[in-house]
Design a protein around this motif. Sequence first.
Motif, PDB file in Angstrom:
ATOM      1  N   SER A   1      28.491  31.635  35.545  1.00  0.00           N
ATOM      2  CA  SER A   1      29.091  30.875  36.637  1.00  0.00           C
ATOM      3  C   SER A   1      30.272  31.597  37.288  1.00  0.00           C
ATOM      4  O   SER A   1      30.445  31.526  38.507  1.00  0.00           O
ATOM      5  CB  SER A   1      29.552  29.516  36.110  1.00  0.00           C
ATOM      6  N   THR A   2      31.083  32.282  36.490  1.00  0.00           N
ATOM      7  CA  THR A   2      32.246  32.963  37.070  1.00  0.00           C
ATOM      8  C   THR A   2      31.816  34.154  37.916  1.00  0.00           C
ATOM      9  O   THR A   2      32.351  34.382  39.004  1.00  0.00           O
ATOM     10  CB  THR A   2      33.221  33.384  35.947  1.00  0.00           C
ATOM     11  N   ASP A   3      30.827  34.918  37.418  1.00  0.00           N
ATOM     12  CA  ASP A   3      30.263  35.994  38.241  1.00  0.00           C
ATOM     13  C   ASP A   3      29.701  35.424  39.544  1.00  0.00           C
ATOM     14  O   ASP A   3      29.836  36.016  40.616  1.00  0.00           O
ATOM     15  CB  ASP A   3      29.145  36.721  37.478  1.00  0.00           C
ATOM     16  N   LEU A   4      29.042  34.261  39.425  1.00  0.00           N
ATOM     17  CA  LEU A   4      28.459  33.646  40.619  1.00  0.00           C
ATOM     18  C   LEU A   4      29.552  33.294  41.629  1.00  0.00           C
ATOM     19  O   LEU A   4      29.410  33.526  42.833  1.00  0.00           O
ATOM     20  CB  LEU A   4      27.676  32.389  40.253  1.00  0.00           C
TER      21      LEU A   4
ATOM     22  N   ILE B   1      33.669  38.106  28.696  1.00  0.00           N
ATOM     23  CA  ILE B   1      34.781  38.863  29.286  1.00  0.00           C
ATOM     24  C   ILE B   1      35.344  38.110  30.494  1.00  0.00           C
ATOM     25  O   ILE B   1      36.561  37.969  30.659  1.00  0.00           O
ATOM     26  CB  ILE B   1      34.317  40.275  29.710  1.00  0.00           C
ATOM     27  N   ASN B   2      34.442  37.609  31.337  1.00  0.00           N
ATOM     28  CA  ASN B   2      34.891  36.905  32.549  1.00  0.00           C
ATOM     29  C   ASN B   2      35.735  35.681  32.237  1.00  0.00           C
ATOM     30  O   ASN B   2      36.601  35.294  33.021  1.00  0.00           O
ATOM     31  CB  ASN B   2      33.684  36.476  33.389  1.00  0.00           C
TER      32      ASN B   2
ATOM     33  N   MET C   1      35.503  46.350  32.096  1.00  0.00           N
ATOM     34  CA  MET C   1      35.685  45.094  31.367  1.00  0.00           C
ATOM     35  C   MET C   1      37.097  44.995  30.785  1.00  0.00           C
ATOM     36  O   MET C   1      37.661  43.903  30.731  1.00  0.00           O
ATOM     37  CB  MET C   1      34.633  44.971  30.276  1.00  0.00           C
ATOM     38  N   ILE C   2      37.656  46.130  30.385  1.00  0.00           N
ATOM     39  CA  ILE C   2      39.043  46.116  29.905  1.00  0.00           C
ATOM     40  C   ILE C   2      39.958  45.667  31.047  1.00  0.00           C
ATOM     41  O   ILE C   2      40.859  44.847  30.858  1.00  0.00           O
ATOM     42  CB  ILE C   2      39.450  47.522  29.397  1.00  0.00           C
ATOM     43  N   LYS C   3      39.661  46.170  32.238  1.00  0.00           N
ATOM     44  CA  LYS C   3      40.454  45.801  33.418  1.00  0.00           C
ATOM     45  C   LYS C   3      40.380  44.279  33.655  1.00  0.00           C
ATOM     46  O   LYS C   3      41.407  43.623  33.853  1.00  0.00           O
ATOM     47  CB  LYS C   3      39.904  46.586  34.629  1.00  0.00           C
ATOM     48  N   ILE C   4      39.161  43.731  33.621  1.00  0.00           N
ATOM     49  CA  ILE C   4      38.988  42.294  33.875  1.00  0.00           C
ATOM     50  C   ILE C   4      39.642  41.467  32.765  1.00  0.00           C
ATOM     51  O   ILE C   4      40.336  40.480  33.030  1.00  0.00           O
ATOM     52  CB  ILE C   4      37.491  41.944  34.047  1.00  0.00           C
ATOM     53  N   LEU C   5      39.445  41.901  31.524  1.00  0.00           N
ATOM     54  CA  LEU C   5      40.045  41.175  30.395  1.00  0.00           C
ATOM     55  C   LEU C   5      41.577  41.234  30.464  1.00  0.00           C
ATOM     56  O   LEU C   5      42.254  40.232  30.224  1.00  0.00           O
ATOM     57  CB  LEU C   5      39.532  41.778  29.072  1.00  0.00           C
ATOM     58  N   ASN C   6      42.104  42.396  30.830  1.00  0.00           N
ATOM     59  CA  ASN C   6      43.562  42.541  30.965  1.00  0.00           C
ATOM     60  C   ASN C   6      44.132  41.643  32.055  1.00  0.00           C
ATOM     61  O   ASN C   6      45.259  41.160  31.957  1.00  0.00           O
ATOM     62  CB  ASN C   6      43.934  43.996  31.287  1.00  0.00           C
TER      63      ASN C   6
ATOM     64  N   ALA D   1      41.097  35.201  37.324  1.00  0.00           N
ATOM     65  CA  ALA D   1      42.474  35.704  37.502  1.00  0.00           C
ATOM     66  C   ALA D   1      42.463  37.021  38.287  1.00  0.00           C
ATOM     67  O   ALA D   1      43.344  37.274  39.110  1.00  0.00           O
ATOM     68  CB  ALA D   1      43.128  35.894  36.142  1.00  0.00           C
ATOM     69  N   HIS D   2      41.441  37.844  38.025  1.00  0.00           N
ATOM     70  CA  HIS D   2      41.277  39.108  38.766  1.00  0.00           C
ATOM     71  C   HIS D   2      41.140  38.825  40.269  1.00  0.00           C
ATOM     72  O   HIS D   2      41.786  39.462  41.101  1.00  0.00           O
ATOM     73  CB  HIS D   2      40.041  39.839  38.228  1.00  0.00           C
ATOM     74  N   PHE D   3      40.337  37.828  40.601  1.00  0.00           N
ATOM     75  CA  PHE D   3      40.145  37.473  42.018  1.00  0.00           C
ATOM     76  C   PHE D   3      41.406  36.861  42.620  1.00  0.00           C
ATOM     77  O   PHE D   3      41.711  37.078  43.789  1.00  0.00           O
ATOM     78  CB  PHE D   3      38.948  36.521  42.178  1.00  0.00           C
TER      79      PHE D   3
END
Lengths: 416, 168
Positions: free
Chosen positions: A138-141, B99-100, B146-151, B157-159
């Motif tokens: 869902s978050t990717d979406l 990760i997301n 993925m490290i970037k997104i997790l961080n 939060a990235h968006f």
Amino acid sequence: MGQTIIEKILSSHSGQTARAGDIVVAEVDLVMGQDGTSPLAIRAFNDMGGERVFNPEKVAMVIDHSAPSPNEGVSALHKLMREFAWEKNIKLYDIGEGVCHQLMPESGKVGPGKLVVGADSHTCTYGALNAFSTGVGSTDLAGAMISGKMWFKVPETIKFVCHGELPYRVYAKDLILYLIGNVTADGATYKAAEYTGEAVKALSVEGRMTMANMAIEMGAKAGLMEADEKTLQWLANFTNEKFTPVAPDSDAVYADIKEYDVSNLEPQVAMPHRVDNVTSVGSVAGTPIQQAVIGTCTNGRLEDLKIAASILKGKKINPKVRLIVAPASKRIYIEAMNQGIIQTLVESGAAVVTPGCGPCVGTHNGIPSDGENVISTANRNFKGRMGNSSAQIYLASPATVAASALAGEIADPREV
Amino acid sequence: MMNLSGKAHKFTQDDINTDYIISGKYKFKTLDMKELAKHVMEDLDPDFYSKITSGDFIVAGRNFGCGSSREQAPLAIKNAGISAVLAKSFARIFYRNAINTGLPVVECDTDQINPGDRLEIDLRAGIVKNITRGIEIKAKPLPPVMIKILNDGGLAAHFRKYGDFNIG
């Protein structure tokens, strides 16, 4: 060095030459969510500070997994989806329209060379139309709805070459079950599957969708096929767009090439509780069943209903069996009515439910009781999948399911 | 990222699918992840939720999280108090979803972990210390994206931070 189908599609959508192992940010042609995943995507969209979707023409939501709503909890989530779709001016397919993986191809927006992401793991179905389509969360979406983009690791590809001709009453479903049994549930994880060979080319577009649909059951990111005349003719029913087929280069690099001769393949059955727990129908024939299901994104298409009707015509199902039929879309439902298929099925004892996912995912439309055996044309037989962890689910082709509904036990469709 | 510490809850089988993590019969009804968390892994261990102490780990075999794309799976695990999942390998959609949504996933040799073992994980160094057995297990590093997104605290939060993908 040549490229595979998926490398080419990711190249054309990312503006760089994509090779297996690369990370690319690619533009998407269509973004889809269903009622099990869209509510969380809407929450993530708002959490990201989203205001509008990148292109309302390229975003769709489908209410198919629990449709019509069986309880007030689901109703509240459906309401959330409807209000979001109306506000953002995106296409909402409401109850009764059908399963998302039939509706997206019927929308005419999916075809050769397209890149589609859907918040449903069986989004890989459109690989049958020579598109790269894959399931996301869902978050990717939500990120894709806002930006029109998604990051991907370009996968390696395993090529499955299927030689020969499928025998009498052996179908695409039997073939894909056999392949999954052969490579196991994580045999293609992080990779794309590419299906080819005479046996695949001989399949209808519907049969090809059945094969592409189940790529995820071997862990694959996509289940791709080349486009041919059949593909283009099928698409012409739904769009005037002229697509450019994407073929792999002759010197494309594959992680593995697996060759099969399908000429002697028997009807296959996936036994509880794993999709890769596959055997020939003979070894489970005689297992009593209480419920039979024909439908879902795997096998709810016109061809599937027609095959079932040809076996059930003029006969009655076993009185101890419930047969549930869910056409994959409203269009298929109407066509099946026009051709007398629905009448044949109902006269034989079938209960036809709303076009959609039917009982596949355990929310409504036929939850089995403790200890019961179900034979289904769906794609998953995990314990509890249909809403009761004390039931057993067997997966098979529409022909095997229809033959079993008549017999009251798992039966070989070649012997009906 | 940080260091994590807790007890291992081990599931020995491979291919634990997202239907087992959170059943479809629950996930369609609500967005209340605390409610879903009560049913986490229920079909494999009906009492699992009550056995969790906040900070504990799920430890599993190959292909953890296969099947459905439901993001409710990592969210239910996270909301049940599990601080990371350790497995020999992960299914790809689950891996992205974890990760997301900010649930650490650690790919390592889980044969070296027994049920109930105390573990300490240094996510940055990619090291799992099995305190009970006195050994160190090396984890497979996460891809840089993925490290970037997790961080950043997950993709949402990235968006919020960049308004778009910024993973170059």
